[in-house]
Design a protein around this motif. Structure first.
Motif: not given
Length: 127
Positions: A30-34
């Motif tokens: 799980v990662v964010d948009a960046s």
């Protein structure tokens, strides 16, 4: 989502295919948009497989239900879903699955909703 099992096929659109009766494990990163890790401490990750969509809050019609609360990775952002041979020993057909993140305030975010296909096995003996 990254693959950690030779028994699972993940399509470009999130479709999962497993062989009936196999043990399967895969990781969800799980990662964010960046592309920075999202720390999942305090979260629950739910993996659910059903034949049909429904609004049953207990998920009583789910064929597979997994709740992951322990995470790995340097950013504490990797959840591993482990399916046993009992989990995958269901009728060969196409089902629906989703993966949801639930935070400590019980806010739900569905991260994927796609098909889950169980294919027949050829070899049944184990000895």
């Amino acid at each position: 989502m990254s693959l950690t099992s030779p028994h699972l096929v993940l399509g470009d659109n999130g479709e999962i295919s497993v062989t009936q009766g196999d043990n399967v494990s895969f990781s969800i990163t799980v990662v964010d948009a960046s592309n920075a890790a999202i720390n999942l401490a305090g979260y629950s990750v739910f993996f659910t497989v059903k034949e049909f969509y429904d609004k049953d809050d207990s998920d009583s019609r789910a064929l597979i239900k997994k709740k992951i609360t322990t995470f790995s990775g340097t950013g504490n952002n990797i959840a591993t879903v482990t399916l046993t041979s009992t989990d995958t020993d269901i009728a060969t057909k196409r089902y629906k699955y989703d993966i949801q993140l639930v935070n400590t305030s019980n806010e739900v975010q569905t991260v994927i909703l796609a098909g889950f296909t169980v294919t027949p096995q050829v070899t049944n003996r184990v000895v």
